[in-house]
Design an enzyme around this catalytic site. Structure first.
Site, PDB file in Angstrom:
ATOM      1  N   GLY A  50     -13.464  88.348  -5.353  1.00  8.76           N
ATOM      2  CA  GLY A  50     -12.101  87.988  -5.063  1.00  8.76           C
ATOM      3  C   GLY A  50     -11.510  89.230  -4.605  1.00  8.76           C
ATOM      4  N   LYS A  94     -24.558  81.359  -6.518  1.00  5.98           N
ATOM      5  CA  LYS A  94     -23.554  81.293  -6.180  1.00  5.98           C
ATOM      6  C   LYS A  94     -22.513  79.797  -6.331  1.00  5.98           C
ATOM      7  CE  LYS A  94     -19.326  83.442  -5.075  1.00  5.98           C
ATOM      8  NZ  LYS A  94     -18.484  82.433  -4.156  1.00  5.98           N
ATOM      9  N   ASN A 134     -19.699  78.850  -8.657  1.00  4.50           N
ATOM     10  CA  ASN A 134     -18.505  78.296  -8.573  1.00  4.50           C
ATOM     11  C   ASN A 134     -17.873  76.739  -9.168  1.00  4.50           C
ATOM     12  OD1 ASN A 134     -18.331  80.603  -6.890  1.00  4.50           O
ATOM     13  ND2 ASN A 134     -17.227  79.515  -5.160  1.00  4.50           N
ATOM     14  N   GLU A 171     -17.047  77.733 -12.446  1.00  7.54           N
ATOM     15  CA  GLU A 171     -15.642  78.192 -12.325  1.00  7.54           C
ATOM     16  C   GLU A 171     -14.630  76.916 -12.424  1.00  7.54           C
ATOM     17  OE1 GLU A 171     -14.909  81.094  -9.055  1.00  7.54           O
ATOM     18  OE2 GLU A 171     -13.232  79.666  -8.609  1.00  7.54           O
TER      19      GLU A 171
END
Lengths: 329, 329, 329, 329
Positions: B123, B189, B193, B196
């Site tokens: 980010g 990835k 996420n 997350e």
């Protein structure tokens, strides 16, 4: 300062050590005299009974309970209520239900005895890292006993300060907090554990999908044979999902990459359940925390009655076709 | 070494800066010429077109795409396929679907062009903290381009090593990892996420229950008025649920304790959805990751058609009684 | 036979009518004297107070409570306990919590008064269709009061018998059942309502997906504009998912195809919550029943604190990019 | 009228019988010649190959496929595409994915061949009860083939009409419906099955809680030993949750009250998964339908990798305490 510790399991014993190491005096008691002897050898003052323990404390007394929630806490609180005097304080550092705290606190208040509920996080790492303390109860005893909280808590450590925060504003940066009136400490600890269940389950599901990406049921072009231990290590650095639980996961995966030494039979303690009950009472949709709890329930079953009922319904409307799939034994 | 960066949004621009700061040469291109001009002023080499960009690179060329997933990636890959030569490499650092990677990688392979998919986490903090890189593709280009990965990744930093791990064994400790063949990087990835989402939702629900503990619908004896910002700060130290996301939560709560400046309308990107689809394809029960996604879906609705149907059914079997509860407008 | 009915809302009034129509005598009482007057005009015997009501009954007396669960039941049971004699029976036909039944039953037992808990399903359709009765309590009063249960229950009707079932074996085919000791009736009713929530939500979600198949966010080739009212009607015949709830859904959709007259603000009664609490106490994974309850919770919120926290976290790690999406107001 | 049926499994064979019984002519084909012989003995016209089958039909031809979704449908459609002529119609009555329908329909349209997708519900009961038909495709062939749909569908039967519905308005009351363009039939069938999963799981969980109410882990005062088969029978009459699935459940419980003859290993077909994927694509929160699918996934595992990871994390932070609970083997 001097305090009593009742219950010398892993948590109580290590907390006693952390207090002694910081120069506090600790009178210790446990149903198992061996535990008392061991701690006495490390510098604690052994007591042979609750009466003995109480007699060894200066007034106003402070007695910390680190015993299993439920009947054991109840029994100890009731016994201490007989022995203590107005102005003394009982601290329940275990995982009690906050509604029990409110009831016990109310009973003790009638005799002038203070009751503090202190949710304690830290596990076996607490001796070294310190214990996060979530405290409920009246202001006066909380302030008076602050030297113990300061010692047990982790302190600021090397955790970077939160930007824009007025760091002189409170004790949270030191790892302990007076959360509110009686019950507030265990309520916060309950939610802490509820969140913990959710976080653990999020990692568990993610790694489960990673691992099953190698499944032969998938088209070969979209099949991957991932090394979970490397991926856990990778995510520890610079990723959004780095956390202490991920550190522990990485560690477990280094030691046992297939996790074949673990049964997958997962127990749950009261806090996860109470979190769901609190959500229901407050009408808060807590899907993730609840699903995390239910996954543990399910992990402990071979096959549920509900699943057999699904098989039965499929048999009824699908006929003998279903039998071929092994649903009817 | 020299590399091209296409797409100079926040991510691409900061990654370019991190590369330049470490002594790499970076040719940059963006549809918006202002973005090119800005980066050129910071030491990058501006290109006026894809052709121009390709002509400025030594062979074998390396072109990093940092553009929105979907059509934009597709268009750029196809355009570059026309311009590049065998031995060159296209790196997709965005959030593409791994099945698209497999397709694109297959097409490029026919012309001898390498394709790497690099899931990139970090980010807006990545410039400073570095970017966690999850890499998929053939071994040769991954090894050849390692100097770029090393620079972009966070490195070991002050993250304590994982006990019992052979730290010379791989690159994961440095924050980048070759996860497998084409698609593997974006798969990892994607799961990152997905996790997350689950972690965020676990914290969100926990704090929601904390906050609603003050609700007047609860019996007064069991009502608590918690300071969420203090509790978040507390949990950052010594608790089992400390994490980077909790650090961010604590920061947000310091700035806006009621979170009244946030709408609660929560968008989702493709990865959360693809994670659920992967779970379904693999037959993995991913309750928590799915519930986290669905909570975002629901957050963007006033009232769903399904909820109106519930009202309607209740009206039908409960009669006019229900009307009094405002269910029938 | 003669019985008293306390509470003349929609349920109590219709049950009284069904009893009267079958030749029973019913003494009625309600806090609102108009309700008493109306029922008296239809053939019931009005009472002006609990004392009056009790005096009008032959011994052993039977008093049926059809009042809101919680305080109102409590108050009535306690008042009747003062007025009744050993051998009399209180029947709680409302939606009380089974743990309250156990407590109340225990108190009444001390005075020799029987307590029956009767979960009652049927809604506004019960006058015509009959009421499904789930009964808990001692065997003797259940048997003695069977004539009332037989009258209130739907009877065999035109429901086809269950194959291989010995139809003389019990009362379930007639629509009432002695489920077990005190509390068992309301426990079964609680689960009935828990299942009801789950069934309703299953239909609601299915139709929600049908309706959103017309969404412009989908590729045009895979977009459908379904007529939900026709599909509901279709499924009523020959499909696996036909049910009474589907009949009601079809009816609602005929009257209001867009359901635009319904708010989608969905209330919940205690049973759905108690079902989840029972599941948690028993360690049963009840994902569907819980999700159905949580969907109702969520339907009553504009935006939750938890959702705002998601927005806040995304703002923190995603930076100003997120602001553009309207997450920060 | 005359039609061909390819695939003579339980569904195809019974549908053929229902057509024959109503006076239609049916040409039948199956890879297993025995199946053809059996149906021929019951009045169908056997075909020895696809070519033979096509040659026996009047133009415009109608060929109904009742074969397993996926490769078998694909292979048959492609083979028929070679043999059929413009104006002919292929009907896929199996459980195909609607996106495959759209693709196949597009290919066939190029040659002027019609494609209808017909979701078919009814299971082994369909021969007697009729089949609920959900039809997608162009209007012309749907209207032309209506005599077959009318025969296969259940008709109005003794299902009471929906109040206020204009019963002459459509075909839904007869149990078949033209739902929309190609793919619409299987989309509706997909949602039908998704709902079915949700309904089944709702009953399964409810009965699971009922049954576990006898668990010795509960306080004795709140423990109940329910007879599930009686309760299922009870709910069939007058309750809000009566349904055909409940009828089947009652039947299964009569035959095997403990359901001990069922494994609880529950398979899932594509529709449940596609329903979740459709929900994700539409951004509809479908918690209940998804949870129902995931429960089936979980039912087929002994212990998941994710659960082992939970055990591993607990071991890491809880230390040897956890070992005593059997988590570390």
């Amino acid at each position: 300062m001097k305090i009593a510790m009742i219950g010398l399991g892993k948590m109580g014993a290590n907390m006693t050590r952390r207090l002694i190491n910081s120069g506090h005096e600790v009178v210790v008691y446990d149903l198992n005299p061996d535990n008392v002897t061991h701690l006495a050898a490390e510098g604690a003052e052994g007591a042979s009974s609750l009466e003995d323990l109480v007699s060894r404390l200066p007034v106003p007394r402070a007695v910390w309970l680190m015993v299993p929630a439920g009947d054991v806490v109840e029994k100890n609180v009731m016994a201490l209520a007989e022995l203590l005097e107005p102005g003394d304080t009982i601290i329940d550092g275990g995982n009690s239900y906050y509604k029990d705290d409110v009831r016990r606190g109310g009973l003790l208040k009638e005799q002038g005895v203070h009751f503090l509920d202190v949710g304690t996080s830290g596990g076996t790492w607490g001796l070294e890292r310190g214990y996060s303390l979530m405290i409920g109860g009246d202001k006066e005893p909380v302030q008076r006993l602050e030297p113990f909280f300061t010692t047990l808590a982790p302190g600021r450590g090397d955790i970077p300060p939160t930007p824009h925060r007025n760091n002189s504003a409170g004790t949270a940066e030191q790892g302990y907090l007076h959360c509110g009136p009686v019950g507030a400490g265990h309520f916060v600890k309950m939610i802490h554990n509820g969140i913990e269940y959710g976080l653990m389950q999020a990692y568990a599901e993610g790694f489960d999908i990673l691992r099953n990406a190698a499944s032969e049921s998938l088209p070969e072009a979209f099949r991957y044979d991932f090394e979970c231990s490397e991926i856990a290590e990778l995510w520890r650095r610079g990723s959004v999902i780095s956390s202490w639980l991920l550190d522990l996961t990485a560690q477990a995966l280094v030691e046992d990459p297939e996790l074949s030494g673990y049964s997958g039979y997962v127990t749950d303690s009261g806090e996860g359940r109470w979190t769901v009950q609190a959500a229901v009472e407050e009408a808060v949709s807590a899907e993730v925390l609840t699903a995390a709890l239910y996954a543990r329930f399910r992990s402990r079953q071979q096959h549920t009655f509900g699943e057999k009922m699904l098989s039965a319904m499929r048999q009824q409307f699908g006929g003998h076709i279903e039998a071929g799939k092994g649903e009817k034994i």
